[in-house]
Write an enzyme that holds these catalytic residues in place. Sequence first.
Site, mmCIF file in Angstrom:
data_model
loop_
_atom_site.group_PDB
_atom_site.id
_atom_site.type_symbol
_atom_site.label_atom_id
_atom_site.label_comp_id
_atom_site.label_asym_id
_atom_site.label_seq_id
_atom_site.Cartn_x
_atom_site.Cartn_y
_atom_site.Cartn_z
ATOM 1 N N CYS A 290 0.829 -1.199 0.000
ATOM 2 C CA CYS A 290 0.000 0.000 0.000
ATOM 3 C C CYS A 290 0.867 1.255 0.000
ATOM 4 C CB CYS A 290 -0.965 0.050 1.172
ATOM 5 S SG CYS A 290 -2.166 1.391 1.017
ATOM 6 N N CYS A 470 -5.851 2.131 -4.285
ATOM 7 C CA CYS A 470 -5.328 2.763 -3.075
ATOM 8 C C CYS A 470 -6.293 3.862 -2.641
ATOM 9 C CB CYS A 470 -3.937 3.340 -3.329
ATOM 10 S SG CYS A 470 -3.140 3.958 -1.828
#
Length: 534
Positions: A290, A470
């Site tokens: 991430c 994201c």
Amino acid sequence: MHIVPQDDRFASADQITVDDLIAIAGAGYRSIVCNRPDGEGGADQPTSQDIRAAAQKLGLQFAYLPVKPGQITADAAARFAQLLEDLPGPVLAYCRSGNRATSLYQLASSPAIAQAASATTVVPACDWEGAPYDIVVIGGGLAGITVVSSLLRRQSNLNIAIVEPNDHHDYQPAWTLVGGGAFDVKKTRRPMASVIPQGARWIRASVTRVEPHNNLVRLDNGETVAYRDLIVTPGLRLAWERVKGLTDTLGMNGVTSNYRYELAPYTWQLVQQMKGGTALFTQPPMPIKCAGAPQKAMYLACDHWRRSGVLSKIKVEFDLAGPVLFGVATFVPPLMEYVKRYNANLVFTSNLVAIDGPAHIATFETKSADGTVTRVEKHFDMIHVVPPQLPPDFIRDSQLADEAGWCEVDHATLQHPRYPNVFSLGDVCSAPNAKTGAAARKQAVIVAENLLAARAGQPLAYRYDGYGSCPLTVERGKVVLAEFGYGGKLLPTFPLDPTRPRRLMWFLKATLLPRFYWWGMLKGREWLAGPSRH
């Protein structure tokens, strides 16, 4: 004998002997439970009657509840729970390796799991012995559990084993929200037994070596697991030790990280306590899981300080090892608007290499345009650290690795280029996509389809386009949902401007996705995850 305390009242252990009982009694245990069937290990295994007689001479209670490897049933878990009620504590339960005793305790401690298990359900067994599995999956994270669920939905008779050492499963995407005071950390963790797909076996152990030429996986308990097909999904390794002094000060001295379950609440504690001073946020070299998480921690902290009226008294700095704020250029302008709003200072090519917690000093290596490396010390009152991230050692050192140490795959089919019965997905695979949960979810469908095609001798018809997502939490209540594929190509799910911060996307991130994670993704429900054919 190796005793592993589970809580104040219960511990598990590997095989004990009569000679061990004096030390067990001396340690304060009052009851013994044997979970290993007599005669399982040969002449060197003391019988339950031998242990019972010696235990009773020392005033210890004894119970015999044998279970075979890989055959722990709901009935056995219920009987074990009753023993824990009836026997005086603390209680020590043992088997050959301690894993069956631990698994029984976990099931007994979770009535919902015990009730859901059928009388033939196979649950955690590290001491499995037998013929090769159809498929062995290394890793019980999102990628591993999801791909197993997808496979079993397509072909329910597959004999699949999941090798995973942890007794819990974490919903890690919510830890950023925990660090921002917007999510309960306890809701991010569940027992591993509760997410293992029905029909799959859980081998609770760590992998020490993969031998793809022999179709074998070696475990840390000395055993081997044979497979016909292998799926590699162990994730990556958080290399905390790569920052000098970091492991000694984590969770203290204002040093925190949303990349660990127990530290995300500390992040929120520090944010609330901060009324002035210097707050540093770091991002190590890519790749990391991430890629937006390091800056999301900064945005949520700054938003709280802004709302509390103290932001003007806090010097905020974001130190990035790389040269850009975000890897997909389309999303940089809206993110820069928030950087300006929070008056945060961006320092590029600045990599954290050391921390002195008690002195509140962080040391960074910065690189100039001509390549000159300089060390800079910075004072902090609070620092949010994102650790360097590496492939697991057993992958890096194996024949499956590419030059960088990641499990090598064809970027489209996710099949290993040299070992056609090996597939990989999730953070460990070499595909150049963003390492996110959304990517693993898409990849799981590709691997399920292509692996079954390979087993049937058919062409691999499905292709992964590099999709990753994201959700960038730029403030509490608003998210920029960045969805993209290989080469930064935008792949939005919704017909909306993806660069605009939206409350709808916050609702998706904070409310819908956590629920869908537990009851959708991990169950193999492939909503909006359909693969594309070649």
